[in-house]
Design a protein around this motif. Structure first.
Motif, PDB file in Angstrom:
ATOM      1  N   GLY A   1       0.819  -1.210   0.000  1.00  0.00           N
ATOM      2  CA  GLY A   1       0.000   0.000   0.000  1.00  0.00           C
ATOM      3  C   GLY A   1       0.849   1.255   0.000  1.00  0.00           C
ATOM      4  O   GLY A   1       0.519   2.235  -0.677  1.00  0.00           O
TER       5      GLY A   1
ATOM      6  N   LEU B   1      -5.954   0.242  -1.772  1.00  0.00           N
ATOM      7  CA  LEU B   1      -4.509   0.115  -1.578  1.00  0.00           C
ATOM      8  C   LEU B   1      -3.864   1.478  -1.386  1.00  0.00           C
ATOM      9  O   LEU B   1      -2.948   1.638  -0.576  1.00  0.00           O
ATOM     10  CB  LEU B   1      -3.867  -0.582  -2.783  1.00  0.00           C
ATOM     11  CG  LEU B   1      -3.788  -2.103  -2.749  1.00  0.00           C
ATOM     12  CD1 LEU B   1      -3.217  -2.620  -4.059  1.00  0.00           C
ATOM     13  CD2 LEU B   1      -2.940  -2.580  -1.574  1.00  0.00           C
TER      14      LEU B   1
ATOM     15  N   PHE C   1      -3.727   3.078   2.306  1.00  0.00           N
ATOM     16  CA  PHE C   1      -3.219   1.964   3.117  1.00  0.00           C
ATOM     17  C   PHE C   1      -3.439   2.185   4.606  1.00  0.00           C
ATOM     18  O   PHE C   1      -3.502   1.234   5.378  1.00  0.00           O
ATOM     19  CB  PHE C   1      -1.727   1.747   2.825  1.00  0.00           C
ATOM     20  CG  PHE C   1      -0.843   2.900   3.248  1.00  0.00           C
ATOM     21  CD1 PHE C   1      -0.264   2.928   4.507  1.00  0.00           C
ATOM     22  CD2 PHE C   1      -0.613   3.957   2.390  1.00  0.00           C
ATOM     23  CE1 PHE C   1       0.535   3.984   4.909  1.00  0.00           C
ATOM     24  CE2 PHE C   1       0.203   5.019   2.772  1.00  0.00           C
ATOM     25  CZ  PHE C   1       0.774   5.035   4.035  1.00  0.00           C
TER      26      PHE C   1
ATOM     27  N   ALA D   1      -6.094  -3.050   5.508  1.00  0.00           N
ATOM     28  CA  ALA D   1      -5.919  -3.894   4.344  1.00  0.00           C
ATOM     29  C   ALA D   1      -7.245  -4.046   3.599  1.00  0.00           C
ATOM     30  O   ALA D   1      -8.287  -4.286   4.204  1.00  0.00           O
ATOM     31  CB  ALA D   1      -5.396  -5.269   4.753  1.00  0.00           C
TER      32      ALA D   1
END
Length: 264
Positions: free
Chosen positions: A40, A251, A254, A258
């Motif tokens: 990420g 992503l 981040f 998750a």
């Protein structure tokens, strides 16, 4: 210094742009190879640096088109060096669009280079100068989505595919917003040369506020839904499905945790 040497100096690529491009290249490699321990973070740095590169190319397209249309002053102003801090308003051109991507995940149109319009002759040339910036975003989106609409995703790592999808989304939203015929945006700049002098004079006082009006309208549910429905249709026409875009957005953020259902 000779005139040729001056022109070379005015068009020398800025070290700032080269540094941002290097970050984009290194972090893009990290995303592709899964080198980073936190994918990420790599996606965030890759997309953010690529977004800044696209902002520079947007403004460069305006300046370069203006140069070939008659405004020979753009070089002396530093607009041809791709330096993001050489623009008329660095906060509106770079900093605010980057902050909006981080906070809201939308490609915000930035401030433009200052073009001396009285040096340009012909309505078509004026319109083309305004159109050049959004067209740069469109081209960037086409390049980012090429693996999708060419069906060439085999071998492309998931994280890199998601990053490209989100980066393309930013380009599409930026192009659409910029092409709105609202005073202060490029869409109005395309239309303005074809309006009467009286109409231009009446609209001119509102130009500094057009940008903020568009942002405010995006908070209206009906307008927001219509805008993002259009973006979604364009993304699908480029071969990007909602899952790839959603995973790219997740992503990129981040710090929110998750993303579920997004293998990387």
């Amino acid at each position: 210094m000779s005139s040729a040497a001056v022109r070379r100096q005015e068009r020398r690529i800025s070290p700032v742009f080269l540094a941002v491009s290097a970050v984009m290249g290194v972090t893009g490699w990290a995303v592709w190879t899964d080198f980073a321990a936190l994918p990420g973070v790599a996606v965030f740095l890759f997309v953010t640096s690529a977004w800044i590169v696209s902002l520079c190319l947007h403004e460069y397209a305006h300046a370069r088109t203006a140069l070939h249309s008659g405004d020979v002053t753009v070089g002396a102003k530093g607009y041809l060096t791709l330096n993001p801090f050489a623009y008329t308003h660095a906060v509106l051109s770079v900093i605010l669009p980057v902050l909006f991507v981080i906070m809201g995940g939308i490609g915000l149109p930035g401030g433009a280079v200052f073009v001396e319009r009285d040096r340009i002759r012909g309505r078509w040339k004026h319109s083309l100068v305004s159109a050049a910036g959004p067209l740069a975003n469109v081209l960037f989106a086409v390049v980012c989505t090429a693996p999708f609409w060419l069906g060439a995703l085999d071998g492309v790592p998931d994280a890199f595919r998601y990053a490209l999808a989100f980066l393309a989304f930013l380009q599409v939203t930026a192009a659409l917003l910029n092409l709105l015929p609202v005073p202060g945006l490029d869409g109005y700049g395309i239309l303005e040369p074809w309006l009467s002098y009286r109409a231009r004079r009446r609209i001119a006082p509102y130009a500094p506020y057009g940008f903020f009006v568009v942002i405010a309208l995006l908070f209206v549910p009906a307008v927001n839904a219509a805008f993002f429905d259009t973006v979604d249709a364009l993304m699908r026409s480029l071969g990007v499905d909602g899952r790839a875009l959603g995973c790219g957005s997740a992503l990129y953020r981040f710090w929110e945790g998750a993303p579920g259902g997004c293998p990387v």
